[in-house]
Enzyme design. Structure first.
Site, PDB file in Angstrom:
ATOM      1  N   ASN A 112       0.984  -1.193   0.155  1.00  0.00           N
ATOM      2  CA  ASN A 112       0.018  -0.036  -0.104  1.00  0.00           C
ATOM      3  C   ASN A 112       0.952   1.219  -0.066  1.00  0.00           C
ATOM      4  OD1 ASN A 112      -1.947   2.120   0.386  1.00  0.00           O
ATOM      5  ND2 ASN A 112      -2.210   1.595   2.459  1.00  0.00           N
TER       6      ASN A 112
ATOM      7  N   LYS B  17       0.323   4.172  -0.464  1.00  0.00           N
ATOM      8  CA  LYS B  17      -0.078   5.799   0.494  1.00  0.00           C
ATOM      9  C   LYS B  17      -0.111   6.602  -0.665  1.00  0.00           C
ATOM     10  CE  LYS B  17      -0.049   3.399   4.848  1.00  0.00           C
ATOM     11  NZ  LYS B  17       0.067   3.359   6.117  1.00  0.00           N
TER      12      LYS B  17
ATOM     13  N   HIS C 161      -9.516   1.574   4.655  1.00  0.00           N
ATOM     14  CA  HIS C 161      -8.251   1.748   5.293  1.00  0.00           C
ATOM     15  C   HIS C 161      -8.508   2.479   6.646  1.00  0.00           C
ATOM     16  CE1 HIS C 161      -3.970   2.802   6.397  1.00  0.00           C
ATOM     17  NE2 HIS C 161      -3.878   1.577   5.744  1.00  0.00           N
TER      18      HIS C 161
ATOM     19  N   GLU D   2      -5.489  -4.624  10.464  1.00  0.00           N
ATOM     20  CA  GLU D   2      -4.457  -3.757  10.553  1.00  0.00           C
ATOM     21  C   GLU D   2      -4.601  -3.185  12.121  1.00  0.00           C
ATOM     22  OE1 GLU D   2      -2.065  -2.215   6.872  1.00  0.00           O
ATOM     23  OE2 GLU D   2      -4.025  -1.154   7.309  1.00  0.00           O
TER      24      GLU D   2
ATOM     25  N   GLU E 132      -6.835   5.036   7.752  1.00  0.00           N
ATOM     26  CA  GLU E 132      -6.386   6.362   7.275  1.00  0.00           C
ATOM     27  C   GLU E 132      -7.768   7.091   6.570  1.00  0.00           C
ATOM     28  OE1 GLU E 132      -1.800   5.353   7.060  1.00  0.00           O
ATOM     29  OE2 GLU E 132      -3.068   5.629   5.190  1.00  0.00           O
TER      30      GLU E 132
ATOM     31  N   SER F 180       3.496  -2.166  10.006  1.00  0.00           N
ATOM     32  CA  SER F 180       4.883  -2.357  10.246  1.00  0.00           C
ATOM     33  C   SER F 180       5.267  -3.628  10.061  1.00  0.00           C
ATOM     34  CB  SER F 180       5.146  -2.058  11.729  1.00  0.00           C
ATOM     35  OG  SER F 180       4.913  -0.656  12.094  1.00  0.00           O
TER      36      SER F 180
ATOM     37  N   GLY G 284       2.773   2.158  10.666  1.00  0.00           N
ATOM     38  CA  GLY G 284       3.895   3.206  10.524  1.00  0.00           C
ATOM     39  C   GLY G 284       4.623   3.624  11.799  1.00  0.00           C
TER      40      GLY G 284
END
Length: 249
Positions: free
Chosen positions: A10, A12, A95, A167, A97, A213, A173
């Protein structure tokens, strides 16, 4: 049953079109011959150069999002048939985010998933909890709600071809990784929930990824778990080292 591993990047909001072409060209020989399915989910502007660069290789290109309408006055959005026409096979939906920064709800993700199936796209449906939710002991309750709403009106045949991505938000991250036991516990619970919603055959067929991660150093241990069928890889997918995650054994 045997499920083929799916190692998905991904990207991003990273890489320009020219950087995309160069990176895919660099990655192609590094992942050639992989047993796992190799997927790069790229920003919308990078899709066409990525598809062109990946032509003839074992790299599949996916999108990071799409809208649930066919066309119309939705400035800045991407329609499913645009993705199909560009050569996209997979699309990431829900996702964390997108949920956090852009207000996407479980109901919106359900609409997107239904539309993806309608157009022959494979959705990667994301779920996950915050650190607060984990500390409150509601991880599984939270994820059950996300999944039950996301899969409303989706048939067993469709669900069997979908991909789930677990996730933990606190591990995205941050360099923190859920322990192998934590990751397997939730992925196993997701599979059990799919069996509850549909049947065991559907649960055995659906692929469940872990994300948060993921890197070459932890991929082998994570992917060895019985209910983890690959990874949704963030930062590590932007470097040639992504190949080391693909060849995790």
């Amino acid at each position: 049953m045997s499920r083929r591993m799916l190692i998905a990047g991904n990207w991003k909001m990273n890489k320009t079109p020219s950087e995309t072409r160069a990176f895919i060209e660099e990655l192609k020989p590094l992942v050639a011959g992989a047993e796992a399915e190799v997927l790069c989910c790229v920003p919308a502007i990078d899709i066409i150069p990525a598809v062109e660069a990946a032509a003839g290789s074992n790299i599949v290109i996916g999108a990071e999002n799409m809208y649930y309408e066919e066309k119309g006055a939705y400035t800045g959005e991407i329609a499913p048939d645009m993705l199909v026409d560009a050569g996209v096979k997979y699309v990431i939906l829900g996702h964390s985010e997108r949920r956090e920064y852009f207000g996407e709800t479980n109901e919106m993700i359900n609409k997107k998933a239904l539309k993806a199936f309608e157009h022959g796209l494979t959705p990667i449906i994301c779920c996950g909890e915050t650190l607060t939710q984990r500390e409150q002991g509601i991880t599984l309750d939270w994820i059950r709600q996300q999944i039950k709403i996301a899969f409303q009106n989706i048939t067993a045949e469709q669900a069997a071809t979908a991909v789930m991505a677990y996730e933990p938000i606190w591990a995205i991250g941050t360099g923190k990784v859920a322990t192998t036991e934590q990751a397997q516990e939730v992925c196993g619970a997701i599979r059990a929930l799919i069996a509850e919603i549909y049947d065991q055959a559907t649960a055995d067929a659906i692929r469940i990824q872990y994300g948060g991660s993921v890197a070459p150093k932890n991929a082998a241990e994570l992917f060895a778990q019985p209910d983890i069928d690959g990874g949704l890889v963030g930062g590590a997918s932007l470097k040639p080292d992504f190949a080391k995650v693909v060849f995790y054994q």
